[in-house]
Write a protein that holds these residues in place. Structure first.
Motif, PDB file in Angstrom:
ATOM      1  N   GLN A   1       8.161  35.770  50.596  1.00  0.00           N
ATOM      2  CA  GLN A   1       8.150  36.259  49.207  1.00  0.00           C
ATOM      3  C   GLN A   1       6.827  35.897  48.543  1.00  0.00           C
ATOM      4  OE1 GLN A   1      11.559  35.299  46.782  1.00  0.00           O
ATOM      5  NE2 GLN A   1      12.948  35.432  48.509  1.00  0.00           N
ATOM      6  N   LYS A   2       6.356  34.705  48.840  1.00  0.00           N
ATOM      7  CA  LYS A   2       5.090  34.231  48.268  1.00  0.00           C
ATOM      8  C   LYS A   2       3.921  35.087  48.765  1.00  0.00           C
ATOM      9  CE  LYS A   2       3.542  29.645  47.625  1.00  0.00           C
ATOM     10  NZ  LYS A   2       3.567  28.320  48.237  1.00  0.00           N
ATOM     11  N   ILE A   3       3.938  35.394  50.052  1.00  0.00           N
ATOM     12  CA  ILE A   3       2.868  36.226  50.635  1.00  0.00           C
ATOM     13  C   ILE A   3       2.867  37.594  49.956  1.00  0.00           C
ATOM     14  CG2 ILE A   3       2.134  37.442  52.731  1.00  0.00           C
ATOM     15  CD1 ILE A   3       3.100  35.002  54.345  1.00  0.00           C
ATOM     16  N   ILE A   4       4.061  38.148  49.759  1.00  0.00           N
ATOM     17  CA  ILE A   4       4.182  39.477  49.137  1.00  0.00           C
ATOM     18  C   ILE A   4       3.653  39.456  47.698  1.00  0.00           C
ATOM     19  CG2 ILE A   4       5.922  41.090  48.219  1.00  0.00           C
ATOM     20  CD1 ILE A   4       7.392  40.715  50.921  1.00  0.00           C
TER      21      ILE A   4
ATOM     22  N   GLY B   1      20.649  37.215  59.670  1.00  0.00           N
ATOM     23  CA  GLY B   1      20.953  38.460  58.963  1.00  0.00           C
ATOM     24  C   GLY B   1      20.621  38.356  57.489  1.00  0.00           C
ATOM     25  N   GLU B   2      20.788  37.167  56.939  1.00  0.00           N
ATOM     26  CA  GLU B   2      20.582  36.982  55.491  1.00  0.00           C
ATOM     27  C   GLU B   2      19.099  36.951  55.132  1.00  0.00           C
ATOM     28  OE1 GLU B   2      22.803  35.996  52.428  1.00  0.00           O
ATOM     29  OE2 GLU B   2      23.301  37.754  53.620  1.00  0.00           O
TER      30      GLU B   2
ATOM     31  N   LEU C   1      14.387  37.866  52.053  1.00  0.00           N
ATOM     32  CA  LEU C   1      13.233  37.314  52.779  1.00  0.00           C
ATOM     33  C   LEU C   1      13.124  35.807  52.556  1.00  0.00           C
ATOM     34  CD1 LEU C   1      10.676  40.064  51.723  1.00  0.00           C
ATOM     35  CD2 LEU C   1      11.827  39.879  53.937  1.00  0.00           C
ATOM     36  N   SER C   2      12.394  35.148  53.431  1.00  0.00           N
ATOM     37  CA  SER C   2      12.191  33.707  53.257  1.00  0.00           C
ATOM     38  C   SER C   2      11.294  33.468  52.042  1.00  0.00           C
ATOM     39  CB  SER C   2      11.523  33.126  54.504  1.00  0.00           C
ATOM     40  OG  SER C   2      10.187  33.608  54.580  1.00  0.00           O
TER      41      SER C   2
END
Ligand code: GTR
Length: 334
Positions: free
Chosen positions: A261-264, A22-23, A256-257
């Motif tokens: 986050q890096k991909i985004i 969920g987190e 997000l993981s």
């Protein structure tokens, strides 16, 4: 006893896995994709929306469809300021906005939108794609946003329905709509006009009913909003170049993981050049259509240009010492 302990530990492990799910949303190929919402105030064919789409395409491609970014263009999620607030408290995941309204939340951004700051577009892009641009993207984080990328927005100029503007004196007393931005209010007042802050979506009827005499924007916005149909005088004074910014909600990003986050972040950066090209293409279309419509387009004489620049000097004087230093660094970029 030992058995009870093992069962308890297993239960704790299960609960924490569910909690982590969920987190930090994971979204794998087997489960439903993570769907994130992006708010955009322009229509679908506008170059910022095209940039958003490219960003969304790259995110989806690089996560193999685990993350989808849905674009809510044409202000479907509200006007710029209200959207920024919602991004701040995590109700909207992304937005593309002008830095003018965002500067009400992150005032350091004002350093990037000072009048007559950039020598030309190359200068601006050197700043935005360099160290200062990266610092400015990072600076919005403490206000609840994640700065992802800059997009092009050309230069803003005045248009009105009353008279051609050839000098500062011609602006005297005109009611000019501005974005909800202290700096823009100050800029219009420094020129002797009456600044009227108002959401973007209300400007057309404001012009039509005479609540305002004019506004200011770039060729694409003057065109796409049809403001050119109700305010025929356009003066290419190019008082500001105001970058567009793509931001994420800090709350949404933190869910997000690290890897996602890096991909985004990378997808956003990689959509910039696509947007710059879309911008240039749309400027050409907009300018041609407006000229063909018979609007009265004027350029400032070299003397009037200096006069405009001089009138805006107080805005520079009013900056904090910190922002003055940033402005100096921007001017020094060659
Ligand atoms: C446009 C910008 C919009 C909005 C608008 C305005 O150039 O792309 O996001 O800020 O100006 O004047 O409100």
């Amino acid at each position: 006893m030992k058995r009870t302990l093992t069962i308890t530990l297993m239960l704790i492990a299960l609960v924490s896995v569910a909690w982590a799910g969920g987190e930090a949303e994971s979204g794998d190929a087997m489960s439903d994709p993570i769907v994130l919402r992006l708010a955009e105030n322009h229509q679908q064919d506008y170059p910022t929306t095209q940039g958003d789409y490219e960003f969304a395409r790259l995110v989806e491609e690089r996560t193999n469809g685990r993350i989808k970014v849905e674009d809510y263009h044409s202000s479907q999620l509200g006007e710029e300021r209200a959207v920024i607030e919602q991004v701040q408290f995590g109700a909207i995941d992304f937005t593309r906005v002008s830095i003018s309204p965002l500067a009400a939340f992150s005032p350091d951004l004002n350093a990037l939108q000072m009048p007559y700051l950039y020598r030309d577009s190359d200068h601006m892009w050197k700043v935005l794609k360099g160290e200062i641009g990266d610092e400015m993207l990072a600076s919005v984080e403490s206000d609840g946003f994640v700065g992802l990328a800059w997009y092009d927005s050309g230069a803003r100029s005045f248009y009105n329905s009353v008279r051609p503007i050839n000098s500062v004196a011609d602006l005297a007393g005109l009611k000019i709509r501005v974005q909800e931005s202290e700096l823009m209010i100050g800029l219009v007042e420094a020129l002797g006009a009456v600044a009227t802050p108002m959401p973007f979506g209300e400007v057309y009827s404001g012009l039509q009913t005479g609540v305002i005499d004019g506004a200011e924007n770039n060729w694409p916005s003057y065109f796409s909003t049809s403001h050119y149909e109700v305010a025929k005088y356009y003066t290419l004074d190019q008082h500001t170049k105001v970058p567009e910014i793509l931001i994420a909600s800090k709350i949404a990003m933190d869910r997000l993981s690290e890897e996602d986050q890096k991909i985004i972040r990378q997808a956003a950066k990689d959509s910039i050049d696509f947007q710059i090209q879309a911008w240039a293409d749309f400027v050409a279309v907009a300018e041609k259509a407006i000229r063909e419509n018979g609007n009265e387009i004027s350029e400032l004489s070299p003397e009037a240009y200096v006069e405009f620049q001089e009138a805006m000097r107080p805005l520079y004087d009013a900056l904090s010492p910190e922002l003055k230093a940033v402005v100096k660094r921007i001017q020094d970029v060659r």
